[in-house]
Structures are given as C-alpha cells and as structure tokens.
Write an enzyme that holds these catalytic residues in place. Structure first.
Site, short mmCIF file in Angstrom:
data_model
loop_
_atom_site.label_atom_id
_atom_site.label_comp_id
_atom_site.label_asym_id
_atom_site.label_seq_id
_atom_site.Cartn_x
_atom_site.Cartn_y
_atom_site.Cartn_z
N HIS A 1 0.04 -15.08 8.18
CA HIS A 1 -1.05 -15.35 6.55
C HIS A 1 0.11 -16.39 5.90
O HIS A 1 -0.21 -16.28 4.76
CB HIS A 1 -0.93 -13.67 5.46
CG HIS A 1 -1.66 -13.05 6.61
ND1 HIS A 1 -1.01 -11.57 6.00
CD2 HIS A 1 -2.79 -12.40 7.48
CE1 HIS A 1 -2.19 -10.39 6.49
NE2 HIS A 1 -3.23 -11.48 7.49
N ARG B 1 0.75 -1.23 0.29
CA ARG B 1 -0.06 -0.01 0.38
C ARG B 1 0.74 1.43 0.13
O ARG B 1 -0.44 2.91 0.06
CB ARG B 1 -1.28 0.09 1.28
CG ARG B 1 -2.02 -0.87 1.21
CD ARG B 1 -2.65 -0.90 2.30
NE ARG B 1 -3.87 -2.48 2.89
CZ ARG B 1 -4.00 -3.17 2.23
NH1 ARG B 1 -1.79 -4.29 3.73
NH2 ARG B 1 -4.11 -4.40 2.83
#
EC number: 2.3.1.286
Length: 468
Positions: free
Chosen positions: A134, A65
């Site tokens: 993750h 991001r």
C-alpha cells in the site's frame, strides 16, 4: 498507520468489519500454540511474513479495525484516536525487530507489508526483501527514472500525486510522486509481483496483526497452499481466512513472536538504534576584508525547504569567546548571521535539542572555525560510519553520538553532512519483554531508555565522535 494518512484517504462507506471483540487464548493453550509455531518456523525452508497494522500498535500507532481503531471510532461517530508520539518518530516494535533477527539468521526470506509507516525499513529489513503493497508515507518515487527517496518526514500527499520535490539526479530532474495508494489505486506491479512470487514459493506464511479483509492483498497468503505450504495467523480478532490456516493464534503479536517464538528458538532481539541526518553549511564573505560576515545554516539532507523533523531547537555558543553572544534558534529554517575578525579562529558549540519521540534529549557538536585555513573535502564510507555509530550507541546504551559523513569545502563556503544517533531501544530478554508488554497494555508508551540512562538506571557520560 498515520492519522494524517487516514484523513487523506478518499471517503469510503464500506471499510470492512470493524470493532470486533478481541479474543485471547487461555495461557496453557497459547503456550502450546507458541511452541507449535516455533517448530514450524524452525523446520521452514522459505518463511514469508505478511504484516498488518496490528504489529505497529505497540509502537504507538493506532490500527484501523480494532476496538479503538480509526474506522471503528469513526463509524461510532467519535473522533480519531490519539497517537502516543509523532508519526515520524514511531519506533519499530518488538515484532519488527524480531523479524529483522529472523532475516539475519536466514530463516525469514521475505516480508509483505500492508502498512505505510516505514517501520520495516527503519528496523533494518532490506528493501529487496520487502514488498510494501500500500506504499510508504515516507517514500517518494521518481516516475521517470525510478529512483526511490526515503524521507525522515511524512510526505504531504497520497494517491501517487506529484509532491513539491524533484529527482536529484542531474540527468533527470522530474517531479517526484508519493507512493501511498488511495482506495481506488491499483497495487503497484513491482511490489505485487515479488509478493506473489514469494507466497507461491513459501512453505510457511506467517500473518501477523492483520484482519485479512482488504483485497487483493488478503488473498496473497493463500497462494502458498497450492504448493503444499501452510498459513499461520496471529491476530486478536477472527479473520475471513482462519479456516484456511493450519494454526490460528489469538494473542498479542509481540508476546507470541518475541516472548514466545524467539525465546523458544534461542534468538536474541537486536536493539533498535535510529540515525538521523543534518547538513551544516557555513557561507562567508571574500577573504580580502578584515572582518568576515558569515551565515550558518542547519538544514535537512532532503533539501533546504524540507523540515528537520527530529530537531526542536538549536543552541549556539562560543565557549572560548565570551565576546561572542550565544544564540537560541527555535524556528526552522535554522540560520545565524554574524560578523567576526578574520584572523581570530574560534570554536562554535552547536547543541541540538531533539523533538518528542527521540530517546535522547540533546547532543552537542563542537565545530572549529578558522577562515584562514584551507580545508580538504572528504567523503567517508556511509555504511561503515553508520555501523560505528550504532555499535557505539549499543555499547554505551545511550544516543547522542555523531560523525561527519562528508564535507565539501569551497572558497566561500563549506557544507558538512553529519549523522546522529537520536534513539535507542533495547529488548533485554524475556523478563524485559514481559515488562514492556505490561507497559503497552497500560498505555505507557515511552518504552525506551533515555540516552543518559544506562542499563542499571545510572547516569552515563556522553561520549561522542568528533567531527573530522
């Protein structure tokens, strides 16, 4: 974060806020905050680190991001950003190695990571003190017996799908699965439970290089507040959790954690030394013949079909036998077939040329061959061998050292597993840290001393462990 990983993820329209401008605290304010953080860490009894993609950008791995992140560029209709080196050769950053030293000093109790790059494991954080929420692009898991396999190559799938390999336990043999989550996959209970436990216990959670946007992971640090704990956020962009934090620092994570906190605490950063492995096998014809037909194979320890990700090519020569033709192997699988006289021993010199991303360009391994001598199998203490290799690489300030871990000799074959120091990266004090940070900001990512370059820039001799 791997660009391949980003491409494998299922499409999702809403990936959170991307492309926000970066904020840098003024130097005086930054220094004040660094000293405040150092005192908080020094007083803490149960420090937990919560890390995101921002701690790996200085390793040459793009984030998601940031201004040049994967999803930022995709939303703008642009292509994927370029990685500065192969994903499997990315080396831990200054921050990764600082966390290792804090763990060794018994200051850092646990690390919670949202990254899939395996850099925490490579750096030396113990698996039992790490939750990878993750998953890990280099880890396969057996769904039947639970054994984990850490690879030196990126696993080809994500979404906890079956891979092309099986569990090596003879009592199991089940098909392995990757460990990386796709968007709709639930966080693994084992990782989540240990992360929650440590966040509830923590008196300080240090959030490093994360936008704290992905749920439910982003809510984990907040659990420490209920028991009187504090949160510190170090990130270049605002996060949704800033108002909950006791301290928010807008600065480069490496500069805050390394050049600032570690210097204030008088802690040294250990060098990162990477060890890679290969298997050398030699099969030959029965002993009754005058000549021996033999085949040399150089393969991965993860199986004959697995790639040797750190090797570009292998040069094979016979220094004492001009009658034997040298060979150059530049395609995997590496193998060489020859026929030689049984009663005439020879020495084979294997020169391994390493791939891009290795700080050492090559190393040479001398292998004596005598088909008339019966050799004894052996297994050495792996931890002791690796410790010796790392000590040697650290003392000599270059890689290329190697040692045999084990060897198995049968009537018609022999297989030897070797360990090789292929990369070394030093962090030599505050001035060196600042110099490296300047290189990072200018996109100069070869932040490693080459294996034939000493600390003063002079060429050093390549001393190696001999094969036993």
């Amino acid at each position: 974060m791997s660009l391949g990983y980003a491409q494998k993820l299922s499409y999702r329209e809403d990936v959170g806020t991307v492309g926000m401008s970066e904020i840098f605290d003024p130097p005086d304010l930054l220094q004040q905050k660094i000293e405040e953080l150092a005192l908080m860490i020094k007083k803490s009894k149960h420090l937990v680190a919560f890390t995101g993609a921002g701690i790996s950008t200085s390793s040459g791995i793009p984030d998601f991001r940031g201004p040049k992140g994967v999803w930022t560029l995709q939303r703008a209709g642009m292509g994927l950003p370029e990685a500065s080196l192969p994903f499997h050769r990315a080396m831990p950053s200054l921050t990764h190695m600082a966390l290792v030293e804090l763990e060794r000093a018994d200051i850092l109790k646990f690390v919670i990571s949202q990254n899939v790059d395996s850099l925490h494991l490579r750096s030396g954080i113990p698996r039992e003190k790490l939750a990878e929420l993750h998953g890990n692009s280099f880890r396969e898991v057996c769904p039947a017996c639970g054994i984990e396999y850490i690879r030196d190559f990126e696993v080809e799938t994500i979404g906890m799908k079956e891979t092309s390999r099986r569990c090596s336990d003879t009592k199991c043999g089940a098909k392995l699965k990757d460990s990386v989550l796709d968007w709709e996959d639930a966080l693994p209970p084992k990782e989540m439970n240990s992360a929650e436990k440590h966040c509830r216990t923590a008196d300080l959670v240090l959030c490093l290089g994360t936008s704290l946007q992905i749920t439910p992971a982003c809510n984990l640090p907040l659990k420490c507040i209920r028991n009187g704990g504090k949160i510190v956020i170090v990130n270049l962009q605002p996060t949704p959790k800033d108002k909950k934090a006791s301290l928010v620092i807008h600065g480069l994570v490496d500069k805050v954690v390394i050049a600032g906190v570690m210097n204030f605490l008088s802690l040294c950063i250990p060098p990162y030394i990477r060890i890679d492995f290969a298997q050398l096998s030699l099969s030959h014809s029965p002993k009754k013949n005058t000549y021996v037909k033999w085949t040399l194979r150089i393969t991965s320890i993860h199986g004959p079909r697995a790639p040797l990700a750190f090797l570009k090519s292998v040069e094979i020569s016979f220094p004492e036998r001009p009658d034997l033709k040298a060979a150059f192997l530049d395609k995997q699988p590496f193998h060489l077939k020859r026929e030689t006289a049984r009663k005439r021993p020879f020495k084979m010199l294997l020169t391994f040329h390493f791939c891009d991303g290795c700080s050492c360009p090559s190393t040479s391994i001398e292998w004596p061959i005598d088909f008339q001598v019966t050799k004894g199998s052996f297994v050495q203490d792996k931890d002791e061998v690796l410790r010796s290799l790392k000590n040697a690489a650290g003392e000599e300030s270059h890689g290329g050292q190697y040692a045999a871990l084990e060897a198995k000799f049968l009537p018609r074959s022999e297989v030897t597993t070797i360990a090789i120091a292929t990369s070394i990266c030093r962090f030599d004090g505050l001035a060196d840290v600042n110099r490296r940070l300047d290189m990072i900001s200018n996109n100069c990512f070869p932040l490693i001393k080459r294996c034939n370059e000493g600390t003063n820039g002079n060429t050093t001799s390549e001393k190696r462990f001999k094969r036993t």
